[in-house]
Design a protein around this motif. Structure first.
Motif, short mmCIF file in Angstrom:
data_model
loop_
_atom_site.label_atom_id
_atom_site.label_comp_id
_atom_site.label_asym_id
_atom_site.label_seq_id
_atom_site.Cartn_x
_atom_site.Cartn_y
_atom_site.Cartn_z
N CYS A 58 0.84 -1.19 0.00
CA CYS A 58 0.00 0.00 0.00
C CYS A 58 0.88 1.24 0.00
O CYS A 58 1.78 1.37 0.82
CB CYS A 58 -0.90 0.02 1.24
N HIS A 59 0.62 2.15 -0.94
CA HIS A 59 1.34 3.42 -0.95
C HIS A 59 0.50 4.45 -1.66
O HIS A 59 -0.39 4.13 -2.45
CB HIS A 59 2.72 3.29 -1.62
N GLY A 60 0.76 5.71 -1.35
CA GLY A 60 0.06 6.80 -2.00
C GLY A 60 1.05 7.73 -2.67
O GLY A 60 2.23 7.77 -2.30
N GLY A 61 0.58 8.49 -3.64
CA GLY A 61 1.46 9.44 -4.30
C GLY A 61 2.32 8.80 -5.38
O GLY A 61 2.19 7.62 -5.71
N ARG A 62 3.25 9.59 -5.88
CA ARG A 62 4.10 9.16 -6.98
C ARG A 62 5.24 8.28 -6.47
O ARG A 62 5.76 8.48 -5.38
CB ARG A 62 4.69 10.37 -7.70
N PHE A 63 5.63 7.32 -7.29
CA PHE A 63 6.83 6.56 -6.97
C PHE A 63 7.70 6.45 -8.21
O PHE A 63 7.23 6.52 -9.34
CB PHE A 63 6.51 5.17 -6.39
N GLY A 64 8.99 6.30 -7.96
CA GLY A 64 9.95 6.12 -9.03
C GLY A 64 10.67 4.80 -8.85
O GLY A 64 10.94 4.38 -7.73
N TYR A 65 10.98 4.15 -9.96
CA TYR A 65 11.63 2.84 -9.92
C TYR A 65 12.80 2.84 -10.87
O TYR A 65 12.64 3.08 -12.07
CB TYR A 65 10.59 1.77 -10.31
N HIS A 92 5.13 19.56 -17.10
CA HIS A 92 5.09 20.80 -17.88
C HIS A 92 6.46 21.16 -18.46
O HIS A 92 6.54 21.81 -19.51
CB HIS A 92 4.57 21.95 -17.02
N ASP A 93 7.52 20.76 -17.76
CA ASP A 93 8.85 21.11 -18.23
C ASP A 93 9.84 20.04 -17.76
O ASP A 93 9.47 19.08 -17.07
CB ASP A 93 9.27 22.50 -17.74
N LEU A 94 11.10 20.25 -18.13
CA LEU A 94 12.16 19.30 -17.78
C LEU A 94 13.10 19.87 -16.72
O LEU A 94 14.24 19.43 -16.59
CB LEU A 94 12.97 18.94 -19.03
N ARG A 95 12.60 20.80 -15.94
CA ARG A 95 13.45 21.49 -14.96
C ARG A 95 14.09 20.51 -13.98
O ARG A 95 15.29 20.57 -13.72
CB ARG A 95 12.63 22.53 -14.21
N ARG A 96 13.28 19.60 -13.43
CA ARG A 96 13.83 18.66 -12.45
C ARG A 96 14.84 17.72 -13.10
O ARG A 96 15.89 17.43 -12.52
CB ARG A 96 12.70 17.87 -11.80
N ALA A 97 14.56 17.26 -14.30
CA ALA A 97 15.50 16.38 -15.01
C ALA A 97 16.82 17.10 -15.24
O ALA A 97 17.90 16.52 -15.08
CB ALA A 97 14.89 15.93 -16.33
N GLU A 98 16.75 18.37 -15.62
CA GLU A 98 17.97 19.13 -15.88
C GLU A 98 18.77 19.34 -14.60
O GLU A 98 20.01 19.32 -14.62
CB GLU A 98 17.60 20.47 -16.52
N LEU A 127 18.77 6.67 -13.78
CA LEU A 127 18.41 7.29 -12.51
C LEU A 127 17.63 8.58 -12.72
O LEU A 127 16.64 8.85 -12.02
CB LEU A 127 19.69 7.56 -11.72
N THR A 128 18.03 9.36 -13.70
CA THR A 128 17.32 10.61 -13.99
C THR A 128 15.88 10.35 -14.39
O THR A 128 14.96 11.05 -13.95
CB THR A 128 18.04 11.38 -15.12
N LEU A 129 15.65 9.34 -15.22
CA LEU A 129 14.29 9.01 -15.65
C LEU A 129 13.42 8.58 -14.48
O LEU A 129 12.21 8.84 -14.47
CB LEU A 129 14.34 7.91 -16.71
N ALA A 130 14.02 7.94 -13.48
CA ALA A 130 13.26 7.52 -12.31
C ALA A 130 12.95 8.66 -11.36
O ALA A 130 11.99 8.59 -10.59
CB ALA A 130 14.03 6.42 -11.56
N LEU A 131 13.74 9.73 -11.43
CA LEU A 131 13.63 10.83 -10.48
C LEU A 131 12.95 12.08 -11.02
O LEU A 131 12.54 12.94 -10.25
CB LEU A 131 15.04 11.23 -10.01
N MET A 132 12.85 12.20 -12.34
CA MET A 132 12.51 13.48 -12.94
C MET A 132 11.09 13.97 -12.64
O MET A 132 10.79 15.15 -12.80
CB MET A 132 12.73 13.43 -14.46
N HIS A 133 10.20 13.08 -12.16
CA HIS A 133 8.84 13.51 -11.82
C HIS A 133 8.68 13.72 -10.32
O HIS A 133 7.57 13.84 -9.81
CB HIS A 133 7.83 12.49 -12.33
N ASP A 134 9.81 13.77 -9.57
CA ASP A 134 9.83 14.06 -8.14
C ASP A 134 8.94 13.10 -7.35
O ASP A 134 7.98 13.51 -6.70
CB ASP A 134 9.39 15.51 -7.90
#
Length: 201
Positions: A58-65, A92-98, A127-134
């Motif tokens: 059980c988890h809520g919110g976004r997760f990255g793998y 909306h943008d790639l700010r976090r990925a950058e 790693l960036t692809l897993a993290l870029m959506h925070d």
């Protein structure tokens, strides 16, 4: 994330034998175990990629793998991968990925095709692809494989920042590197998860 009673088998071989696990916000956690201990199976279940034979996640919110095996299209550039995942995540943008690319020092590879990248640089993109959506919960399977020492240190700096921002970070590896950086360390052995390092008081 709350995990209760996970069991999974491949034919007669029991891989997970009743896993209980809590991933609290603002925690940097680790699981170690020998190759074949079931670590990747556990992560696949936690991410929803694999359905367990028994138990619940059980988890809520976004997760990255970030899986151990890098899944990239060798014909696409780094930037094209980011654009593809931007659309998939609805960003909306790639700010976090950058920001992550700058932290890991591979911004200069933005227009390089994935097929030409070294193993360490491919892992940076993974790693960036897993993290870029925070994501609120981040599951990392052998996340620093192929990293040089500088990038390895940058990875832990990034992980510390995620913890400070209230994210849950689970790092899975076959070796217990830098356990002092972790809040809690578990060992997966014979399908059973046991504490290897208790939380600091």
């Amino acid at each position: 994330m709350n995990v209760r009673g996970l069991r999974h088998a491949y034919g007669p071989r029991q891989v997970l034998r009743g896993i209980d696990l809590d991933l609290e916000p603002g925690a940097l956690l680790g699981i170690v175990g020998e190759n074949g201990a079931g670590k990747s199976t556990l992560l696949r279940i936690l991410s929803g990629e694999l359905r367990p034979d028994q138990g619940s996640v059980c988890h809520g919110g976004r997760f990255g793998y970030c899986p151990q095996d890098v899944v990239l299209n060798d014909a696409l550039t780094v930037r094209q991968h980011l654009k593809y995942f931007q659309a998939a995540y609805g960003l909306h943008d790639l700010r976090r990925a950058e920001e992550i690319m700058e932290e890991l020092r591979f911004t200069a590879y933005a227009d390089e095709r994935a097929g030409t990248l070294s193993g360490g640089t491919r892992q940076k993109l993974n790693l960036t692809l897993a993290l870029m959506h925070d994501p609120q919960v981040l599951l990392l399977d052998e996340p620093y494989q192929g990293f040089d020492w500088d990038t390895y240190q940058r990875f832990w700096h990034l992980a510390d920042g995620l913890r400070a921002a209230g994210r849950s970070v689970l790092v899975v590896s076959h070796l217990a590197y830098d356990i002092e950086r972790l809040d809690t360390l578990w060992r997966l052995d014979a399908g059973v998860l046991t504490p290897a390092k208790a939380p600091a008081p």
